[in-house]
Motif scaffolding. Structure first.
Motif, mmCIF file in Angstrom:
data_model
loop_
_atom_site.group_PDB
_atom_site.id
_atom_site.type_symbol
_atom_site.label_atom_id
_atom_site.label_comp_id
_atom_site.label_asym_id
_atom_site.label_seq_id
_atom_site.Cartn_x
_atom_site.Cartn_y
_atom_site.Cartn_z
ATOM 1 N N LYS A 138 35.605 18.739 -14.403
ATOM 2 C CA LYS A 138 36.036 17.345 -14.541
ATOM 3 C C LYS A 138 37.494 17.153 -14.137
ATOM 4 C CE LYS A 138 32.851 16.792 -18.440
ATOM 5 N NZ LYS A 138 32.721 16.478 -19.886
ATOM 6 N N TYR A 139 38.213 18.251 -13.990
ATOM 7 C CA TYR A 139 39.631 18.186 -13.611
ATOM 8 C C TYR A 139 39.723 17.935 -12.114
ATOM 9 C CZ TYR A 139 44.383 19.935 -12.703
ATOM 10 O OH TYR A 139 45.683 20.073 -12.294
ATOM 11 N N SER A 140 40.422 16.862 -11.721
ATOM 12 C CA SER A 140 40.475 16.468 -10.308
ATOM 13 C C SER A 140 41.749 16.919 -9.605
ATOM 14 C CB SER A 140 40.343 14.942 -10.194
ATOM 15 O OG SER A 140 41.392 14.287 -10.902
ATOM 16 N N GLY A 141 42.614 17.620 -10.314
ATOM 17 C CA GLY A 141 43.870 18.051 -9.714
ATOM 18 C C GLY A 141 43.782 19.405 -9.034
ATOM 19 N N ASP A 142 44.894 19.810 -8.426
ATOM 20 C CA ASP A 142 44.988 21.102 -7.747
ATOM 21 C C ASP A 142 45.833 22.101 -8.527
ATOM 22 O OD1 ASP A 142 43.506 20.132 -5.556
ATOM 23 O OD2 ASP A 142 45.311 19.222 -4.690
#
Length: 259
Positions: A138-142
């Protein structure tokens, strides 16, 4: 029954009748008892989904395993072309390994010796909660996801643990940027019956650790006689095992990270 099968296999006939036919009678009873035990075990398996209970000291479970082993050995011995010159010693060895494999005693014996070996340490690892494992999807970051304070390093961008205890603090821009909070998933209470406004959720125990950055709303957190209110702009640390009472005072929305 197993001894009878071994004699039948090596000589082509069963046990002698013996005095007053006692040995033959015992032989017949053993075949009948084994067949009935296996039949009852199958019936129990169909009815309950599991076999017979182990019973006192595991006697019933062992008898069940030996009964299956005896029937299997009988079917194998009557269908497989074993050499007639097979020695009694060799036959006993083969039969022993067959029984141990079927009943699981061989694995139990090996495990017991392994467990007692002074130089052996069994490796155990705590399994992560399914919600924690699913959070990464669910984490959309890098950023780099760090599951403990020990994983963090200066200048690293990404979710990480910052406290070991329950904390309510200001979510400063520097903190939110460092943890890449804007790319964390969002949890709202509006569509959840359990978290309706003014509804008390008592004795909530955290099954995992959670960091929460409040976007809107208010949450009252009570620990014993102490009362905390987390509202817009606050950053909250809930350590694993933390117990408290929750009450949503205003419909709540927050970014969250599970660890």
């Amino acid at each position: 029954m197993l001894y009878s099968e071994s004699v039948l296999f090596r000589t082509g006939c069963g046990l002698p009748a013996g005095p007053y036919g006692l040995i033959g009678a015992v032989e017949g009873v053993s075949y009948l008892g084994t067949t009935l035990l296996v039949g009852y075990s199958i019936y129990t398996k169909i009815k309950s989904g599991s076999g017979l209970p182990a019973g006192p000291y595991g006697v019933l479970g062992a008898a069940e395993g030996l009964a299956y082993a005896a029937l299997l050995a009988g079917s194998v011995f009557t269908t497989c072309p074993f050499p007639p010159q097979l020695s009694a010693e060799r036959f006993s060895t083969v039969l022993l390994h067959l029984l141990l494999s079927i009943t699981g005693l061989e694995n139990t014996r090996a495990f017991s010796s392994h467990k007692k070996h002074p130089s052996t340490k069994l490796h155990s690892r705590k399994l992560a909660h399914p919600a924690v494992e699913g959070w990464a999807e669910k984490y959309s970051g890098d950023g780099i996801i760090m599951q403990s304070k020990n994983d963090s390093s200066a200048g690293t961008i990404g979710p990480r643990v910052i406290h070991d205890v329950f904390t309510v603090e200001e979510g400063t821009p520097e903190l939110l940027n460092q943890l890449d909070v804007k790319n964390w998933p969002i949890w709202p209470t509006g569509d959840k019956e359990k978290w309706q406004v003014d509804k008390l959720n008592a004795n909530k125990v955290m099954p995992y650790g959670e960091l929460s950055s409040v976007l809107s709303g208010k949450l009252e957190i009570s620990v014993g006689k102490e009362r905390f209110v987390a509202s817009k702009g606050d950053f909250v640390t809930f350590p694993e095992g933390f117990e408290s009472d929750w009450k949503v005072l205003e419909e709540l929305t927050w970014h969250y990270f599970l660890y």
